[in-house]
Design a protein around this motif. Structure first.
Motif, PDB file in Angstrom:
ATOM      1  N   HIS A  76       0.845  -1.203   0.000  1.00 60.86           N
ATOM      2  CA  HIS A  76       0.000   0.000   0.000  1.00 60.86           C
ATOM      3  C   HIS A  76       0.873   1.243   0.000  1.00 60.86           C
ATOM      4  O   HIS A  76       0.614   2.198  -0.728  1.00 60.86           O
ATOM      5  N   GLY A  77       1.908   1.195   0.826  1.00 56.35           N
ATOM      6  CA  GLY A  77       2.820   2.334   0.911  1.00 56.35           C
ATOM      7  C   GLY A  77       3.452   2.645  -0.431  1.00 56.35           C
ATOM      8  O   GLY A  77       3.501   3.808  -0.857  1.00 56.35           O
ATOM      9  N   THR A  78       3.906   1.590  -1.118  1.00 55.08           N
ATOM     10  CA  THR A  78       4.505   1.765  -2.447  1.00 55.08           C
ATOM     11  C   THR A  78       3.500   2.400  -3.407  1.00 55.08           C
ATOM     12  O   THR A  78       3.823   3.353  -4.131  1.00 55.08           O
ATOM     13  N   ALA A  98       4.863  15.759  -1.255  1.00 52.21           N
ATOM     14  CA  ALA A  98       6.063  15.211  -0.624  1.00 52.21           C
ATOM     15  C   ALA A  98       5.692  14.035   0.283  1.00 52.21           C
ATOM     16  O   ALA A  98       4.760  14.123   1.078  1.00 52.21           O
ATOM     17  N   TRP A  99       6.422  12.937   0.142  1.00 50.28           N
ATOM     18  CA  TRP A  99       6.187  11.740   0.946  1.00 50.28           C
ATOM     19  C   TRP A  99       7.006  11.815   2.226  1.00 50.28           C
ATOM     20  O   TRP A  99       8.136  12.298   2.209  1.00 50.28           O
ATOM     21  N   SER A 100       6.444  11.358   3.324  1.00 51.41           N
ATOM     22  CA  SER A 100       7.181  11.352   4.599  1.00 51.41           C
ATOM     23  C   SER A 100       6.800  10.120   5.399  1.00 51.41           C
ATOM     24  O   SER A 100       5.754   9.514   5.160  1.00 51.41           O
ATOM     25  N   MET A 106      -5.996  12.344   3.209  1.00 54.61           N
ATOM     26  CA  MET A 106      -4.841  12.661   4.046  1.00 54.61           C
ATOM     27  C   MET A 106      -3.646  13.106   3.193  1.00 54.61           C
ATOM     28  O   MET A 106      -2.934  14.050   3.533  1.00 54.61           O
ATOM     29  N   ILE A 107      -3.447  12.409   2.072  1.00 51.24           N
ATOM     30  CA  ILE A 107      -2.349  12.755   1.157  1.00 51.24           C
ATOM     31  C   ILE A 107      -2.587  14.130   0.536  1.00 51.24           C
ATOM     32  O   ILE A 107      -1.675  14.967   0.475  1.00 51.24           O
ATOM     33  N   LEU A 108      -3.811  14.366   0.083  1.00 53.60           N
ATOM     34  CA  LEU A 108      -4.124  15.664  -0.528  1.00 53.60           C
ATOM     35  C   LEU A 108      -3.933  16.796   0.486  1.00 53.60           C
ATOM     36  O   LEU A 108      -3.384  17.855   0.166  1.00 53.60           O
ATOM     37  N   ASN A 168       2.864   6.465   7.996  1.00 56.16           N
ATOM     38  CA  ASN A 168       2.314   5.874   9.222  1.00 56.16           C
ATOM     39  C   ASN A 168       0.854   6.257   9.433  1.00 56.16           C
ATOM     40  O   ASN A 168       0.058   5.452   9.929  1.00 56.16           O
ATOM     41  N   GLY A 169       0.492   7.469   9.057  1.00 53.61           N
ATOM     42  CA  GLY A 169      -0.879   7.948   9.231  1.00 53.61           C
ATOM     43  C   GLY A 169      -1.892   7.204   8.382  1.00 53.61           C
ATOM     44  O   GLY A 169      -3.084   7.164   8.689  1.00 53.61           O
TER      45      GLY A 169
END
Length: 223
Positions: free
Chosen positions: A25-27, A39-41, A59-61, A46-47
């Protein structure tokens, strides 16, 4: 408090419990965030654990200050794009991706007549189980499309017990996330957390990793 002898069924989360799809999922989310210029962090990664696809997208947006840049239809399209990325990763999975000790635990549960259901928010759970060659262990799977609330709401675990025709207090819910443990507790089931004891402090019992999860160890903790 429920005694071990009262337990008749287990309701499993999938990710972080049976296999680790969070990496996949992270990928897939990382690929999408890159394409949107967000920007990825580690904090963002984790969120996103254990929350629904649309909530993850929001959340990403929000992280990129883009929460108002897309229509609902466009957001659906972005979520679909992420899912396409994810399915491509899932299709590379094999039984080698089952977490340590979990296959032996499932075999033991089945041999001893416990009923099993799957309570995953992932629409791809049946596909993942197929790749892991565990589909026949879970004839009962909660349909995420039937849910109106996500974890920590108890709905998914309540349905997991209902699929087994068991009262909640005869089921152990198995989770690796705090929101999932909260959902199990609210459903009135016995909560088994896998991971950090502080983070999962609300669980009835916590095991550091999947290899420690055995019926004997559960019996010792439940009494």
């Amino acid at each position: 408090m429920t005694k071990f002898a009262d337990i008749k069924g287990f309701v499993f989360d999938l990710d972080g419990v049976i296999t680790d799809t969070s990496i996949l999922h992270g990928t897939a989310w990382h690929q999408l965030a890159d394409s949107l210029g967000v920007a990825w962090s580690d904090e963002l990664a984790n969120g996103l654990k254990g929350i629904s696809r649309m909530d993850s997208l929001e959340m990403i947006l929000k992280a990129g200050g883009k929460e108002n840049d897309y229509t609902q239809a466009e957001k659906e399209q972005l979520a679909t794009q992420k899912n396409t990325n994810y399915v491509a990763e899932v299709d590379k999975m094999t039984p080698a991706n089952i977490l340590p000790g979990m296959k032996a635990f499932l075999d033991d549960l089945r041999a001893k007549g416990y009923q099993l259901s799957l309570a995953s928010a992932s629409k791809n759970a049946p596909r993942v189980l197929g790749k892991l060659q565990l589909a026949d262990y879970f004839p009962k799977i909660v349909d995420p499309a039937s849910l109106t609330h996500g974890k920590p709401d108890p709905e998914i675990y309540t349905k997991g017990a209902e699929l087994l025709n068991l009262p909640a207090n005869q089921c152990i819910g198995v989770e690796d996330a705090a929101a999932g443990v909260a959902a199990i507790n609210a459903a009135g089931e016995v909560s088994l957390g896998i991971g950090d004891a502080t983070e999962l402090g609300a669980a009835d019992m916590v095991f550091a990793d999947t290899a420690e999860v055995t019926l004997d160890n559960i019996a010792k903790k439940l009494g």
